[in-house]
Structure formats: C-alpha cells, structure tokens
Design a protein around this motif. Structure first.
Motif, PDB file in Angstrom:
ATOM      1  N   VAL B 119       2.634   7.492   4.107  1.00  0.00           N
ATOM      2  CA  VAL B 119       3.523   6.337   4.222  1.00  0.00           C
ATOM      3  C   VAL B 119       4.372   6.210   2.962  1.00  0.00           C
ATOM      4  O   VAL B 119       4.079   6.816   1.934  1.00  0.00           O
ATOM      5  CB  VAL B 119       2.720   5.027   4.410  1.00  0.00           C
ATOM      6  CG1 VAL B 119       1.913   5.069   5.704  1.00  0.00           C
ATOM      7  CG2 VAL B 119       1.802   4.768   3.221  1.00  0.00           C
ATOM      8  N   GLY B 120       5.454   5.416   3.065  1.00  0.00           N
ATOM      9  CA  GLY B 120       6.301   5.235   1.897  1.00  0.00           C
ATOM     10  C   GLY B 120       7.527   4.411   2.205  1.00  0.00           C
ATOM     11  O   GLY B 120       7.639   3.820   3.280  1.00  0.00           O
ATOM     12  N   SER B 124      13.993   5.630   0.962  1.00  0.00           N
ATOM     13  CA  SER B 124      13.451   6.701   0.125  1.00  0.00           C
ATOM     14  C   SER B 124      14.553   7.618  -0.391  1.00  0.00           C
ATOM     15  O   SER B 124      15.651   7.678   0.163  1.00  0.00           O
ATOM     16  CB  SER B 124      12.454   7.509   0.943  1.00  0.00           C
ATOM     17  OG  SER B 124      13.076   7.932   2.137  1.00  0.00           O
ATOM     18  N   SER B 148       1.516   7.762  10.673  1.00  0.00           N
ATOM     19  CA  SER B 148       2.489   6.984   9.920  1.00  0.00           C
ATOM     20  C   SER B 148       2.999   5.862  10.822  1.00  0.00           C
ATOM     21  O   SER B 148       2.382   5.589  11.859  1.00  0.00           O
ATOM     22  CB  SER B 148       3.604   7.873   9.387  1.00  0.00           C
ATOM     23  OG  SER B 148       4.304   7.192   8.353  1.00  0.00           O
ATOM     24  N   ASP B 155       8.268   7.574   6.495  1.00  0.00           N
ATOM     25  CA  ASP B 155       7.509   7.658   7.745  1.00  0.00           C
ATOM     26  C   ASP B 155       8.114   8.701   8.687  1.00  0.00           C
ATOM     27  O   ASP B 155       7.418   9.551   9.233  1.00  0.00           O
ATOM     28  CB  ASP B 155       7.510   6.303   8.480  1.00  0.00           C
ATOM     29  CG  ASP B 155       6.601   5.275   7.817  1.00  0.00           C
ATOM     30  OD1 ASP B 155       6.288   5.446   6.617  1.00  0.00           O
ATOM     31  OD2 ASP B 155       6.216   4.304   8.501  1.00  0.00           O
ATOM     32  N   ASN B 215      -0.132  -2.230   9.445  1.00  0.00           N
ATOM     33  CA  ASN B 215      -0.467  -1.310   8.356  1.00  0.00           C
ATOM     34  C   ASN B 215      -1.963  -1.051   8.233  1.00  0.00           C
ATOM     35  O   ASN B 215      -2.389   0.043   7.885  1.00  0.00           O
ATOM     36  CB  ASN B 215       0.085  -1.843   7.028  1.00  0.00           C
ATOM     37  CG  ASN B 215       1.598  -1.792   6.990  1.00  0.00           C
ATOM     38  OD1 ASN B 215       2.223  -1.172   7.854  1.00  0.00           O
ATOM     39  ND2 ASN B 215       2.195  -2.432   6.000  1.00  0.00           N
ATOM     40  N   VAL B 227       0.579   7.877  -0.392  1.00  0.00           N
ATOM     41  CA  VAL B 227       1.748   7.018  -0.565  1.00  0.00           C
ATOM     42  C   VAL B 227       2.816   7.757  -1.361  1.00  0.00           C
ATOM     43  O   VAL B 227       2.554   8.263  -2.447  1.00  0.00           O
ATOM     44  CB  VAL B 227       1.383   5.699  -1.276  1.00  0.00           C
ATOM     45  CG1 VAL B 227       2.574   4.747  -1.272  1.00  0.00           C
ATOM     46  CG2 VAL B 227       0.175   5.046  -0.625  1.00  0.00           C
ATOM     47  N   ALA B 230       6.893   3.971  -3.369  1.00  0.00           N
ATOM     48  CA  ALA B 230       6.634   2.607  -2.921  1.00  0.00           C
ATOM     49  C   ALA B 230       6.957   1.664  -4.069  1.00  0.00           C
ATOM     50  O   ALA B 230       6.465   1.848  -5.175  1.00  0.00           O
ATOM     51  CB  ALA B 230       5.168   2.442  -2.525  1.00  0.00           C
ATOM     52  N   SER B 234       5.588  -3.630  -1.784  1.00  0.00           N
ATOM     53  CA  SER B 234       6.122  -3.017  -0.571  1.00  0.00           C
ATOM     54  C   SER B 234       5.031  -2.907   0.484  1.00  0.00           C
ATOM     55  O   SER B 234       3.843  -3.028   0.188  1.00  0.00           O
ATOM     56  CB  SER B 234       6.669  -1.633  -0.896  1.00  0.00           C
ATOM     57  OG  SER B 234       5.632  -0.819  -1.397  1.00  0.00           O
ATOM     58  N   SER B 236       4.051  -0.295   1.942  1.00  0.00           N
ATOM     59  CA  SER B 236       3.188   0.858   1.705  1.00  0.00           C
ATOM     60  C   SER B 236       2.009   0.486   0.811  1.00  0.00           C
ATOM     61  O   SER B 236       0.918   1.032   0.951  1.00  0.00           O
ATOM     62  CB  SER B 236       3.986   1.978   1.050  1.00  0.00           C
ATOM     63  OG  SER B 236       5.133   2.246   1.809  1.00  0.00           O
ATOM     64  N   THR B 239      -0.587  -1.079   2.884  1.00  0.00           N
ATOM     65  CA  THR B 239      -1.386  -0.035   3.543  1.00  0.00           C
ATOM     66  C   THR B 239      -2.411   0.548   2.573  1.00  0.00           C
ATOM     67  O   THR B 239      -3.578   0.752   2.922  1.00  0.00           O
ATOM     68  CB  THR B 239      -0.462   1.088   4.066  1.00  0.00           C
ATOM     69  OG1 THR B 239       0.611   0.496   4.792  1.00  0.00           O
ATOM     70  CG2 THR B 239      -1.219   2.044   4.960  1.00  0.00           C
ATOM     71  N   THR B 265       3.739   3.465  -6.605  1.00  0.00           N
ATOM     72  CA  THR B 265       2.864   4.643  -6.602  1.00  0.00           C
ATOM     73  C   THR B 265       2.306   4.894  -8.000  1.00  0.00           C
ATOM     74  O   THR B 265       1.127   5.191  -8.146  1.00  0.00           O
ATOM     75  CB  THR B 265       3.613   5.893  -6.105  1.00  0.00           C
ATOM     76  OG1 THR B 265       4.880   5.962  -6.753  1.00  0.00           O
ATOM     77  CG2 THR B 265       3.841   5.807  -4.603  1.00  0.00           C
TER      78      THR B 265
END
Lengths: 366, 366
Positions: B119-120, B124, B148, B155, B215, B227, B230, B234, B236, B239, B265
């Motif tokens: 996920v992310g 992006s 995802s 995703d 999520n 991940v 992120a 967020s 993500s 999640t 992240t």
C-alpha cells in the motif's frame, strides 16, 4: 592517555616526531615502543642499535628532517601537538591507534569541544548537499562543532553549513596539502573559525590508501557520526564502521532504494543506526554538548600496561625455529595483542634475526 | 472461528445478511449478538421485540432487502461468503471485527492463499510506482498473493505488478462500485486471476470514513504489509497500524527526508518496521508462503466465550441511574470488553430504557 613519561621538553617532541616519521612505525607500534623503552629517545636509540646489528636498509627519520618539519610548522603558523599536550583532542586518546602527533592549522581551542561528524558521498545529489548544509547549521546552532573530511560533495557542504559555528576538517594528506585543490578557499575559511587537522608528514599528497586511515580520525574526534548518501563500500561507510568500533553514535539519512547513493545509509539503518530526517533526530539521541565527555572516551587504551616485555621476548623467541611459524599461533599462545608480537618481530627483523614469509609466517634466520 | 452454530442453511445466511445490514450493527456487535442469542435469527427476533417495546425508529434490514442483495450477487456472478464457509479467508477470523460476510468478485480459491499487502500514497512519485510494481512482481514470483486497495498511485501499480500471479483488491464501497472510475479495466482484470473483496452493502459509494475500516481488511487478509511512500496521517499509516495491532509484519520503503511522501515510511522504520529496498528484504523476514498460517492467526478471538450475559445484564443495569454514568466506568467495573457493554446499551436503547449523553455517558430513562 597512553603510558608515557611526564610532560616533555622540546627535545622530547623532536624524538616523538622522528619516531612516528620512521619507516614501518604507525601509531600502534609507536605506543608499543614507547611502552617498551620508556621514552621516544630510548626507542630511537634501541632501533638504531638493532638496525646497525642487522645491517638492514631500514631508515629512521633523522633529527634534521624532524627539525625541518617543526620549523616549517612555525613558519607557516601551523601547530604540531603531541598527544600529551592539553590542546590535543582528548577524545582521540581513547583510540588504540591514537596519533602521537597532529598538525593543526587554525584554532586550537576548538579541538576539545563537543563535535559531531557529517560525512557522505562525493558525487552527492543536490538534495543530499542541501541536507548536509542544513544539518550542519542546525547542530552547529545547538552547540556542536562539525567534523568532516574536506572532500567534494557532502563534506564540503557540511563544512560550509558550520563555518560560522566552527568546523574541523581532518585531511588525509600533509597539513599543507590542499586536496581537492578547488577547496583552497574553504581550507583557509575553515582555519579562521575552526581547524584543519592532519597526522601525516608535511607535503604528503594523499593516495587512496590514506583515506581509510584518515576516516578513523573523523569519527574518533567526534561523539557521533551522521552519514548522508553513501554507496556500498564507500569511504563514508568505513567512517561509520570506525565510529561503531570506537563506541560513537551512528546516524544515517534514509533515501530511495532506487538511488545507489542511499544503499549504504539504508543498510546502516537496517543494522541499527538511528534514522535521521532533521537535526532534532540527532539532538534527541545525543546528550547535550555541554555534558562532559563520557568516561570511556577519556580513558586511554590500557592494554599496553601489563606487558612484561623481557619475559615475553624470551618466550616468543623460544617458539620460533627455522621452520616458518604462523603469526596467529604466536598471538594465541601468548595471549597478547597482535601488535605487541609485531613490535617484537619488527625489532628482530631489524636485527636480521628473523625472516618473513608469505601468509603471515615468520622463521629464524640461520 | 467465532462461536456460532454448525454450518448453516440458506435461511441462516439470509439472517446473517439481515443482521449485519441492520442499523447500528457492525461486525463486533454482530458477533456479540450471535454469542448472546445463539443464532442470527434469534438475534433478529430479539431486536424486533425490543424495538417494538421501545417504539424507537430503529430499522432492521428486511428479509426482502436481504433476498434482493443475494439475488443480485448471483445474477452478477458475485459470491457472498459467510465467515463459516470454507472459502472465506480464514486469516480474517482472528480479528475481533472479522466481517461476518464478504462479497467476492473473482476467484474464490485465492482467498486462502498466503498474501502480502502493498500500500502507499495516491499521489506517489514515478519511482514509488515503479518500486510498487517491481516488489509486487517479485513477491508474486516467490509465491505470495498481493493485496491492495484499488486506489490510484501505489495501489494500482501493486495490483498491476501481480496480475499474473494473483492479486486481491479490498475495496471500501459495495462490490459493484468501481472507485476510482478510471480503474474499471483494472477491476475486471483483477477478477480474472484474483479477487475483488468488499464487506459493504451492494451499491454503497465509499466516503472518507469508509476507508479506514477497509484498511483493516487489507492488513487483516495479509501476513505482512509493505508501505511505499506514505505521508504523515495518511491512510497507508492507518493500514500499517492496523497491521501491528493484528500481529502482522510491517515493512516500509525509506525515502529522502526532503520528500514529504516519505515522512510516514521513514517514521515507521524509526518505530521498528523492517526497512525494504528489494523483495529480498521481505522474503528474508517472512516465512515461506508454503508454511502454514501461524496458530495465532487461525484462532478466533475468544473474548466472547466467557460472558454470562444474564448476570452481566443485571449487574450493569444496577449501576445505571437517572444521573448519567460514564461508559468507561461501566467497562472498568465489570471488566468486560467495551463492545459487550455497548451491545447491552444498544438493546436498552432500542427498548427505550436508557438515554445517551455527550461524552460517552448514559442514564436511565424515567
């Protein structure tokens, strides 16, 4: 501090300089010889005797050369500090390979102030340079001096970011050799508020193998090392590993897995280095720069103290024969540091009593 | 598996669907009611009785509505699985908020295969998308299915990279609602070799508050969550935190401190998530996909078992008065999960016996 006699005279300093500038004598052998013979002067005398007996081509640095180096320092406004002088960076004395002497260009009073190193790739990205400069400025404002290596890329921006608060450049060549040459202005600017530092002989031009040796001093003079952009097997990783061995904190700035310049830093984080996004991440881990140096960083390595050289010499010699013996075997049998055995072997080699063989083997000479 | 009667008839399934589609009943309340009344049918009957007594406007889902939803599933080729059916993802049964029913579009045999979530960020970077696709392909080749959320950005590329090896898209709206609309082709492509999964009612269009709930299923259906890019706060990260609560492994891809999409992240790594640069970093942490599911992930949450509903009802009721009491106080005094208290309160509310007040307070009604 290493076990040495009380504060020394100008004559002593000259002997120290001669000894460390002599062939085959690095910092560790230097301290071993000082331990064995009491003073540098006595060590030089002993080596001279041994060399004459062995008729080898081994060359001690002459008194003339040492005097010339000292005079050049005075003339250029450089300082030459022995590890016994109070201005010498005390934090280096905890290293087993503490340099016996350092050439300094710049401010002496910066050498004993709390310092963090910032190092990284020469071929750094714009982002990396920007970060290096910002981190250097921010930790500088928080009371830390910033050490680096005067190299292109990250090093340069680490120095620039901390010019106002004070920065230390540990260089790989002689104190009077500006490398890379385009950093001439930076070199002089650093000396105004900070210091250029070298353990190497005057006028030595650095080659590839001088840099790892220099890197141990960048981490050694610092309480923590921050790595920004470092590829696998890069010099910055050598500095980080030296830092770990020396008990310094290691910090690393993460980066995209798609950028090979971040492989080294990401791997450091994987191995436990603290992840850094801003100066706050560093300041929250480090104790205040106002706190005094941790005890373990002010004590010198003490492994030299317990050696009974006389009996050791007899014992090790008894183990040698005309058949080559492995150095490892000698170290294990006598339970002393490898450098202590190497010092004995150096002397016997000078005397022509032993011979070296490939694969770290030695034998007696008939 | 949650405490329920033996495998159920078509009539049972209809009751389950009615119960979970009724007002104020989420998965946790569903399992509480099933525990309290033995079957969904009995729970529906009880709720009907309570509602009539309380004359509130509470609405149970009707049999007609449930039948219509089931028929639509059949007509469109969707499946509707209860948590008791063998095709239902067993790994979800360890969650206290395991959905009682899931709508599936696609392959049922993929639902019980070892899965990793990727996920992310929706916004992006090109690099992030590239990485998502590559990681998905690489873990796919190593035998993992990839879960995802069918969103834009990371995703989408996670799904694309694993289309050939099998991918699961857990969506926030009804099974027949494609969001975002431009992913229509992807939605149908996923169903060819993988599955689209939803716990929500047919035709529900997702709004912001549906995504966090979704999520928990992305992480819940997976053994580990990766991940990529992120930002702070967020989806993500929600999640990732759900994954931690569910005992799943968490992996994060590092990035430059200057990119706000990497804040989340990098912070996960700082908190202990495994740093990922390539699929190898994931595969070396996860057990082989061939290994069976760890015991703790196949056992259902057992907290429901020990409740003596009858005495609890008497005890909690005795604590209430015309003066509002805090929900927290009730939970602490009776040492039962908050959801158990909430189930009792729901019933009393339907009966018109209690009244809710701001700040999670309740009082008896005169």
């Amino acid at each position: 501090m290493h076990p040495t006699p009380s504060p020394h005279s100008a004559e002593d300093k000259l002997s120290w300089l001669r000894l460390i500038r002599s062939e085959k004598i690095g910092p560790i052998t230097f301290w071993q010889l000082l331990n064995r013979y009491g003073t540098a002067k006595h060590a030089l005398e002993a080596l001279t005797r041994l060399t004459q007996r062995g008729k080898t081509s081994y060359r001690l640095a002459s008194e003339y050369e040492a005097e010339k180096e000292l005079k050049f320092h005075h003339k250029q406004g450089f300082s030459l500090l022995t590890a016994l002088e109070p201005e010498f960076p005390q934090i280096l004395c905890s290293l087993t390979d503490c340099p016996p002497l350092l050439s300094i260009y710049g401010q002496l009073d910066i050498l004993n102030q709390p310092t963090l190193a910032i190092v990284g790739a020469r071929n750094s990205s714009l982002n990396g340079r920007h970060l290096a400069e910002r981190l250097a400025t921010d930790v500088g404002k928080a009371g830390w001096k910033v050490a680096s290596g005067l190299a292109r890329g990250i090093d340069r921006f680490a120095h620039q970011g901390s010019l106002q608060t004070g920065t230390l450049a540990v260089i790989a060549g002689g104190i009077n050799v500006i490398y890379p040459p385009e950093h001439q202005d930076l070199y002089h600017a650093i000396a105004q508020t900070g210091a250029i530092i070298s353990e190497m002989p005057l006028s030595l031009h650095p080659t590839a193998n001088h840099f790892p040796r220099r890197n141990r001093l960048i981490s050694g003079i610092s309480r923590g090392v921050i790595v920004i952009e470092a590829a696998f097997k890069s010099g910055s990783l050598i500095t980080a590993h030296a830092a770990l061995e020396q008990g310094r904190e290691v910090f690393a700035v993460p980066g995209s897995p798609l950028d090979p310049r971040c492989r080294g830093t990401n791997n450091l984080i994987r191995q436990g280095a603290a992840l850094v996004e801003s100066a706050q991440d560093i300041l929250s881990v480090m104790e205040s720069p106002l706190s005094s140096l941790p005890a373990e960083l002010t004590q010198s390595s003490t492994f030299l103290r317990a050696i009974n050289w006389c009996s050791l010499e007899t014992d090790v010699l008894a183990d040698l024969s005309l058949t080559p013996t492995a150095l490892d075997t000698l170290v294990q049998r006598h339970a002393v540091p490898v450098q202590t055995i190497l010092t004995l072997l150096l002397e016997w080699e000078l005397e022509g009593r032993i011979q070296r063989h490939p694969g770290n083997m030695v034998s007696l000479v008939l």
